[in-house]
Design an enzyme around this catalytic site. Structure first.
Site, short mmCIF file in Angstrom:
data_model
loop_
_atom_site.label_atom_id
_atom_site.label_comp_id
_atom_site.label_asym_id
_atom_site.label_seq_id
_atom_site.Cartn_x
_atom_site.Cartn_y
_atom_site.Cartn_z
N HIS A 49 1.55 -7.35 -0.56
CA HIS A 49 0.97 -8.09 0.46
C HIS A 49 1.41 -9.62 -0.51
CE1 HIS A 49 -1.00 -5.40 2.98
NE2 HIS A 49 0.23 -5.58 3.96
N ASP A 52 -2.26 -10.65 -1.64
CA ASP A 52 -2.96 -9.85 -2.13
C ASP A 52 -2.59 -9.78 -3.84
OD1 ASP A 52 -3.02 -7.48 -0.32
OD2 ASP A 52 -1.78 -6.60 -0.29
C1 XUL Z 1 0.26 -1.55 8.80
C2 XUL Z 1 0.57 -1.62 8.14
C3 XUL Z 1 0.74 -2.01 6.96
C4 XUL Z 1 2.36 -2.38 6.29
C5 XUL Z 1 2.31 -3.60 5.30
O1 XUL Z 1 -0.09 -0.70 9.80
O2 XUL Z 1 1.22 0.21 8.05
O3 XUL Z 1 0.10 -2.13 5.80
O4 XUL Z 1 2.50 -0.77 5.40
O5 XUL Z 1 1.72 -4.39 5.10
#
Ligand code: XUL
Ligand code: MN
Length: 344
Positions: A49, A52
């Site tokens: 992310h 992150d």
């Molecule tokens: C939510 C999910 C997130 C995405 C990345 O359900 O899977 O972790 O993978 O934003």
């Protein structure tokens, strides 16, 4: 045989075990220490992310964000890792309460646009060309709160803005039908691909298919993968498992339904997934009961299960499968698969 795949996961997959009903049960592992674990666990790629990579980014200037992201890039280099993708975290800030790109408030939509630009700057600094968009709050709790036609127009506008901001970037949309919303606007891979067709450059919009999300939509993940592969849109995967229609469990890949996992490993292997540089990504959570010292087993186990299932896909008697299909003897085909999975 099996083993030419490259694997990735996100730092959030090593976690403290908090859930909506209880606090953390394990100590936090510092980001740098997590990165050191990747290679030991058999992984080469890091999913991020945006925050992150650059925690607290909303408090930093554009230049500071890029500087911090470049520092992370050099840590990745030291560890022999690469960034697979960056995903804007558009669901925690107060300005995303009612959605990000589809918020009814224009100033909140503008926040989402600016935040996404910073995400793209981080992608650039980390040297990845892939952005994953999990459209977490682009949906409703009640039908009348938003206009679904306008919502789709707004997501297309946001995607076009991304495509224009960085002409090299590709976007993998991670469809999910619900949670945290009651209904989302992009619940399946078909929706994600159709959305791409409305954009200025459809060739740069694809999908990141998460097994659990497909199951939550009542679909078979391997069929979702087949659909994306037929469209040349499988940019990434989030393998995991899910025990029926409940909250998003992110269980170890194959831990609930080995046959369902077998069919995912099989289709990915059959159509050379990974040959274009794609990673076999995991999005798995350790059980809350797991003690700190053994809280990464879900990652190495998922990887091992995937590779074992690839071996099984390759050793399946294909002539026999064809023969049984020719005879339309699907009961026998069923038994062949089950026996194969049971090691017979
Ligand atoms: C939510 C999910 C997130 C995405 C990345 O359900 O899977 O972790 O993978 O934003
Ligand atoms: Mn995911």
């Amino acid at each position: 045989m099996a083993g030419e795949f490259r694997f990735s996961f996100g730092p959030w997959n090593i976690h403290e075990g908090a859930d909506p009903f209880g606090p953390a049960v394990r100590d936090s592992i510092e980001f740098g220490k997590k990165l050191k674990m990747y290679k030991q666990l058999g992984f080469d790629g890091v999913q991020f992310h945006d925050d992150d990579a650059v925690p607290g980014m909303n408090e930093l200037s554009g230049e500071q964000i890029i500087k911090k992201a470049k520092q992370v890039h050099s840590i990745l280099d030291d560890e022999g890792l690469v960034a697979e993708f960056i995903a804007p975290r558009l669901w925690e800030d107060a300005r995303t309460i009612d959605g990000a790109y589809t918020s009814n408030d224009p100033s909140c939509r503008e926040y989402a646009r600016q935040r996404t630009h910073r995400t793209l700057d981080i992608a650039n600094a980390l040297d990845t060309k892939l952005v994953v968009l999990w459209l977490a709050r682009e949906g409703t709790y009640l039908r009348e709160a938003k206009d679904s036609k306008v919502a789709v127009d707004r997501i297309v506008e946001a995607l076009n803005d991304i495509l224009a901001y960085n002409p090299e970037i590709k976007v993998a949309i991670e469809a999910k039908p619900n949670e945290p919303m009651d209904h989302t606007y992009i619940p399946t891979t078909g929706h994600a691909i159709a959305l791409g067709l409305l954009c200025d450059d459809p060739s740069r919009i694809g999908a990141n298919i998460e097994s659990a999300h497909a199951i939550l939509a009542g679909l078979d993940p391997s069929d979702e993968m087949g659909f994306a592969l037929a469209h040349k849109k499988l940019f990434s995967v989030h393998l995991n498992d899910q025990n029926g229609l409940k909250f998003d469990e992110d269980k170890t890949f194959g831990a609930v339904d080995l046959r369902r996992a077998f069919n995912q490993a099989r289709i990915l292997d059959q159509y050379d997934y990974g040959r274009g540089g794609e990673f076999v990504g995991l999005d798995v959570k350790a059980m809350r009961t797991q003690k700190l010292e053994v809280s990464t087993k879900h990652l190495s186990n998922s990887r091992a299960i995937f590779l074992r299932l690839v071996e099984l896909a390759r050793s399946l008697d294909k002539n026999r499968v064809e023969e049984l299909i020719g005879q339309r003897d699907y009961e026998e085909l069923d038994m062949l698969i089950i026996n194969h999975l049971m090691g017979k």
